[in-house]
Scaffold this motif. Structure first.
Motif, PDB file in Angstrom:
ATOM      1  N   VAL A 135     -40.129  30.285 -37.516  1.00  0.00           N
ATOM      2  CA  VAL A 135     -41.144  29.995 -36.876  1.00  0.00           C
ATOM      3  C   VAL A 135     -41.943  30.901 -36.846  1.00  0.00           C
ATOM      4  CG1 VAL A 135     -41.714  29.076 -34.436  1.00  0.00           C
ATOM      5  CG2 VAL A 135     -40.014  28.287 -35.639  1.00  0.00           C
ATOM      6  N   ALA A 136     -41.805  31.945 -36.361  1.00  0.00           N
ATOM      7  CA  ALA A 136     -42.602  33.120 -36.010  1.00  0.00           C
ATOM      8  C   ALA A 136     -43.347  33.629 -37.503  1.00  0.00           C
ATOM      9  CB  ALA A 136     -41.763  34.491 -35.721  1.00  0.00           C
ATOM     10  N   GLU A 181     -45.969  31.130 -38.373  1.00  0.00           N
ATOM     11  CA  GLU A 181     -47.169  31.274 -37.658  1.00  0.00           C
ATOM     12  C   GLU A 181     -47.943  32.580 -37.974  1.00  0.00           C
ATOM     13  OE1 GLU A 181     -48.433  29.964 -34.565  1.00  0.00           O
ATOM     14  OE2 GLU A 181     -46.756  28.545 -34.151  1.00  0.00           O
ATOM     15  N   GLU A 224     -51.895  32.993 -39.577  1.00  0.00           N
ATOM     16  CA  GLU A 224     -52.715  33.907 -38.688  1.00  0.00           C
ATOM     17  C   GLU A 224     -53.192  34.679 -39.962  1.00  0.00           C
ATOM     18  OE1 GLU A 224     -51.090  35.392 -35.303  1.00  0.00           O
ATOM     19  OE2 GLU A 224     -51.426  33.527 -34.105  1.00  0.00           O
ATOM     20  N   ILE A 263     -56.855  22.469 -29.987  1.00  0.00           N
ATOM     21  CA  ILE A 263     -55.532  22.757 -29.214  1.00  0.00           C
ATOM     22  C   ILE A 263     -54.711  21.699 -29.055  1.00  0.00           C
ATOM     23  CG2 ILE A 263     -54.826  23.922 -27.186  1.00  0.00           C
ATOM     24  CD1 ILE A 263     -57.423  25.720 -26.926  1.00  0.00           C
ATOM     25  N   PRO A 264     -55.009  20.678 -28.612  1.00  0.00           N
ATOM     26  CA  PRO A 264     -53.831  19.829 -28.103  1.00  0.00           C
ATOM     27  C   PRO A 264     -53.300  19.330 -29.539  1.00  0.00           C
ATOM     28  CG  PRO A 264     -55.900  18.976 -27.194  1.00  0.00           C
ATOM     29  CD  PRO A 264     -56.230  20.111 -27.960  1.00  0.00           C
ATOM     30  N   ARG A 313     -52.839  21.191 -31.977  1.00  0.00           N
ATOM     31  CA  ARG A 313     -51.742  22.443 -32.371  1.00  0.00           C
ATOM     32  C   ARG A 313     -50.415  22.261 -31.467  1.00  0.00           C
ATOM     33  NH1 ARG A 313     -54.754  26.653 -34.521  1.00  0.00           N
ATOM     34  NH2 ARG A 313     -53.370  28.186 -33.683  1.00  0.00           N
ATOM     35  N   ALA A 314     -50.570  21.774 -30.353  1.00  0.00           N
ATOM     36  CA  ALA A 314     -49.488  21.687 -29.564  1.00  0.00           C
ATOM     37  C   ALA A 314     -48.606  20.550 -30.027  1.00  0.00           C
ATOM     38  CB  ALA A 314     -49.775  21.550 -28.006  1.00  0.00           C
ATOM     39  N   ARG A 337     -46.900  22.074 -33.016  1.00  0.00           N
ATOM     40  CA  ARG A 337     -45.738  22.849 -32.699  1.00  0.00           C
ATOM     41  C   ARG A 337     -44.506  22.096 -32.091  1.00  0.00           C
ATOM     42  NH1 ARG A 337     -50.000  26.808 -30.828  1.00  0.00           N
ATOM     43  NH2 ARG A 337     -49.918  28.312 -32.373  1.00  0.00           N
ATOM     44  N   ARG A 338     -44.890  20.991 -31.177  1.00  0.00           N
ATOM     45  CA  ARG A 338     -43.909  20.223 -30.707  1.00  0.00           C
ATOM     46  C   ARG A 338     -42.816  19.933 -31.790  1.00  0.00           C
ATOM     47  NH1 ARG A 338     -42.092  14.881 -30.055  1.00  0.00           N
ATOM     48  NH2 ARG A 338     -44.258  14.059 -30.961  1.00  0.00           N
ATOM     49  N   MET A 341     -40.807  22.471 -33.626  1.00  0.00           N
ATOM     50  CA  MET A 341     -39.700  22.852 -32.763  1.00  0.00           C
ATOM     51  C   MET A 341     -38.608  21.923 -32.856  1.00  0.00           C
ATOM     52  SD  MET A 341     -40.083  25.930 -32.068  1.00  0.00           S
ATOM     53  CE  MET A 341     -38.503  26.029 -30.873  1.00  0.00           C
ATOM     54  N   TRP A 342     -39.085  20.264 -32.986  1.00  0.00           N
ATOM     55  CA  TRP A 342     -38.082  19.275 -33.036  1.00  0.00           C
ATOM     56  C   TRP A 342     -37.182  19.707 -34.160  1.00  0.00           C
ATOM     57  CZ3 TRP A 342     -37.900  14.120 -30.720  1.00  0.00           C
ATOM     58  CH2 TRP A 342     -37.188  13.230 -31.294  1.00  0.00           C
ATOM     59  N   ALA A 388     -36.911  22.535 -35.974  1.00  0.00           N
ATOM     60  CA  ALA A 388     -35.939  23.700 -35.802  1.00  0.00           C
ATOM     61  C   ALA A 388     -34.669  23.705 -34.900  1.00  0.00           C
ATOM     62  CB  ALA A 388     -36.948  24.840 -35.361  1.00  0.00           C
ATOM     63  N   ASP A 389     -34.995  22.796 -33.870  1.00  0.00           N
ATOM     64  CA  ASP A 389     -33.948  22.939 -32.834  1.00  0.00           C
ATOM     65  C   ASP A 389     -33.327  21.409 -32.940  1.00  0.00           C
ATOM     66  OD1 ASP A 389     -32.660  23.311 -30.441  1.00  0.00           O
ATOM     67  OD2 ASP A 389     -34.135  22.389 -29.424  1.00  0.00           O
TER      68      ASP A 389
END
Lengths: 221, 221
Positions: A64-65, A68, A72, A84-85, A87-88, A91-92, A95-96, A98-99
């Motif tokens: 994940v790092a 990103e 960048e 921005i929303p 992007r969130a 990322r959600r 993480m879904w 990744a986790d």
């Protein structure tokens, strides 16, 4: 030259490989038997896990790092939305996978069937395999629901979320654990992303003891 | 008004609470019994987990995605470094706690001792508690090593990595599972972050059935 310490079927390594290929970044792949805990490897990543990327004089760990960082340092083509929303939301979903997907599906299927054998930790636990086979249905259904409402998983544009999802599914597809007939929109989405040049390296992977199934590299699967 | 669906001892909810407080963002806390799987809550977050943040007309889920969103929408005070490689290091450590520390320590100690009781899933599994008690030592030692070389976990400045680490340790401290004498540099670091106004709400938490130990809210612990 960029160097990636990886194992071929690790979905997190594949996530980094796909994102680097999409951004046309060359990388030398070094297979790392991370479970042998080489001291030089542990110095690079005290977490003792792949992927680890050596790039621009830095050693980067955690997929994940790393992704990103790639976004960048190499923003073209963009794999994160501008707003921005959005992007969130991307990322959600990163993480879904990744986790939640990782723990409920990948660990129960891929790690039981493949990693245990490769790392000499015995036979698959059938209760775990059964749980993974049950969970992947719900995950495919959720992806199907998203893709019935959006062109790509997190919105109108392809993002990191699509690549981490495709990375996990590609590893599971290698061991025939994905029912592509369950959700037509998921199959269409995977066909699109699988056809990208960035996918070629992953479709060429061969893992000793686990022959590649015929449909795996077929773009008309 | 911003609204956070949370449970008091969840380290991931605490991570969001700390970051919001540090950025002086007010938030109404709503306790969510996520294990009861309310349909309205599942609509907000199909993952069925806390934290979920309702903010600016959006519903945001996953603490890692939420804190990146907070950093992008409210960049002051900055909790991510400016330089890209330093950002990668901060994210590596965020993921260290979100993934490795969480699975090896928090799940084995906090979830066994507290979550099982609260959600009616029986007694702690002593093998898991033992594993957690063993793993936390290695993690404290790694944090100690980092903090012997750096002012904050990921470098010279306080970042999101410090807040997710402090969130996990604060939840474990509530159940007396942190040996503060093991690594003096970790204790000094925690004393610094615990003294911040952002920590006040977390130090005031009271969880039914789990009385707060006297040292927990004490700044001279």
């Amino acid at each position: 030259m960029n160097r990636l310490y990886h194992v071929p079927l690790s979905p997190f390594c594949r996530y980094v490989r796909l994102v680097m290929a999409e951004k046309k970044l060359e990388v030398e792949l070094l297979e790392e038997r991370y479970w042998e805990r080489r001291s030089e490897f542990l110095r690079r990543n005290p977490a003792g896990k792949v992927p680890v990327l050596a790039m621009n004089g830095f050693t980067l760990a955690d997929s994940v790092a790393i992704c990103e960082y790639l976004e960048e340092t190499h923003p073209e083509p963009p794999l994160m939305p501008k707003k921005i929303p959005e992007r969130a939301e991307a990322r959600r979903l990163v993480m879904w996978f990744a986790d939640k997907f990782h723990l409920e599906v990948t660990a129960n299927l891929l790690y039981e069937r493949v990693n245990k054998k490769i790392t000499g930790r015995g036979h698959p636990d059938s209760a775990n395999v059964k749980a993974g086979a049950k969970h992947i249905k719900y995950h495919l259904d959720y992806m199907g629901w998203l893709l019935d409402h959006r062109r790509w998983l997190s919105g109108d544009r392809m993002t990191l979320a699509d690549f981490i999802a495709a990375a996990h599914l590609s590893s599971l597809d290698y061991i025939r654990d994905v029912d592509w007939n369950r959700q037509p929109s998921v199959k269409d989405w995977y066909a699109k992303i699988k056809s990208r040049p960035a996918f070629r390296s992953i479709l060429a992977d061969q893992v000793s003891g686990f022959p590649q199934p015929p449909h795996y590299a077929d773009l008309d699967f």
